[in-house]
Design an enzyme around this catalytic site. Structure first.
Site, PDB file in Angstrom:
ATOM      1  N   SER A  99       0.943  -1.232   0.080  1.00 38.39           N
ATOM      2  CA  SER A  99      -0.174   0.121   0.176  1.00 38.39           C
ATOM      3  C   SER A  99       0.997   1.212  -0.119  1.00 38.39           C
ATOM      4  O   SER A  99       2.094   1.099   0.397  1.00 38.39           O
ATOM      5  CB  SER A  99      -0.748   0.064   1.033  1.00 38.39           C
ATOM      6  OG  SER A  99      -1.491   1.295   1.427  1.00 38.39           O
ATOM      7  N   TYR A 101      -0.822  -0.635  10.616  1.00 45.08           N
ATOM      8  CA  TYR A 101      -1.002  -1.019   9.091  1.00 45.08           C
ATOM      9  C   TYR A 101       0.041  -0.578   8.154  1.00 45.08           C
ATOM     10  O   TYR A 101       0.630  -1.338   7.519  1.00 45.08           O
ATOM     11  CB  TYR A 101      -2.645  -0.433   8.778  1.00 45.08           C
ATOM     12  CG  TYR A 101      -2.697  -0.590   7.313  1.00 45.08           C
ATOM     13  CD1 TYR A 101      -3.200  -1.933   6.947  1.00 45.08           C
ATOM     14  CD2 TYR A 101      -2.399   0.194   6.294  1.00 45.08           C
ATOM     15  CE1 TYR A 101      -3.602  -2.169   5.580  1.00 45.08           C
ATOM     16  CE2 TYR A 101      -2.370  -0.167   5.057  1.00 45.08           C
ATOM     17  CZ  TYR A 101      -3.287  -1.403   4.553  1.00 45.08           C
ATOM     18  OH  TYR A 101      -3.382  -1.770   3.302  1.00 45.08           O
TER      19      TYR A 101
END
Length: 257
Positions: free
Chosen positions: A138, A148
């Site tokens: 990501s 994350y």
């Protein structure tokens, strides 16, 4: 006939990879937790593209799930030529608002599973002298974004390091770093995306097309959109404190699915 195995295949980027790889003539092994959705997806891909579509029900947050996919990837009689490590999720909330148990589950899916499945696939691919692995990361890997972002940064570093080590083996590895993609990911995580401008959203099928082009070119890192490439280029000029404040107010996650 070549075979592609895709984790998290029933939605979002994983489903887009499955559609594209089946359309290109690859047999597919579809991996996810929902047996009914997997069965429906397999039937659709088989009927539409005439490929063999196998299913493997596995939860990559659990040891038996990771072990089952490892076993399939090591099966020399049914070699996998393309692995797409796409399974992943996001937690709603800031650091210390999310239970540590949930953070550890994220690390198991994003890091341990990616390490083990990449290793299982790359070992057999190296023995055959060919194969490809795409690890979905990501753009959150490049900005301060809690567990994350940290887990996705690990995916990028691991993948690029492994790609360098295996450069002469015929095995290609690439980290794919999308931004916001129109999938069910954010809804599942209960994240508010109302403040995200429309121009920041990417189409999953176009994203996959770009990713596979970069994989074919031998790139170890793919940021599949000029807008995000420009944003990340600009971000290198900003202090990390500014980036941290900006990322905390723009949704709860930059990322795929």
């Amino acid at each position: 006939m070549t075979t592609a195995l895709i984790t998290g295949s029933t939605a979002g980027i994983g489903a887009a990879f499955a559609r594209r790889l089946a359309r290109d003539g690859h047999d597919v092994v579809l991996v996810a937790r929902d047996a009914e959705r997997l069965s429906d997806q397999a039937a659709e891909l088989h009927d539409r593209h005439g490929v063999e579509a196998a299913t493997l029900v596995a939860d990559l947050a659990e040891e038996p799930g990771i072990a089952a996919v490892e076993e399939r990837l090591r099966d020399a009689d049914r070699p996998v030529d393309v692995l797409v490590n796409n399974a992943g999720f996001g937690n709603k909330g800031r650091y210390l608002e999310v239970p540590v148990s949930d953070e550890l589950t994220m690390l198991k899916v994003h890091c341990e599973a990616v390490l083990r499945l990449t290793s299982a696939a790359a070992e057999t691919m190296r023995g055959r002298g060919r194969g490809s692995v795409v690890n979905v990361s990501s753009v959150a890997a490049f900005v301060p974004r809690g567990t994350y972002g940290a887990s996705k940064a690990w995916v990028v570093q691991f993948t690029q390091g492994a790609a360098k080590d295996l450069a002469a083996s015929g095995v290609r590895l690439m980290a794919l770093c999308p931004g916001f993609v129109r999938t069910e990911f954010h809804r599942r995580a209960g994240m508010d995306t109302g403040n995200i401008p429309g121009w920041m959203w990417l189409d999953a099928d176009k994203l996959v097309d770009s990713a596979l082009r970069d994989l074919e070119r031998g790139k170890s890192l793919c940021i599949p959109d000029a807008r995000y490439k420009a944003l990340l280029g600009a971000s290198r000029l900003l202090p990390r404190g500014v980036l941290a404040r900006a990322s905390s107010t723009t949704g709860r996650r930059y990322g795929p699915r």
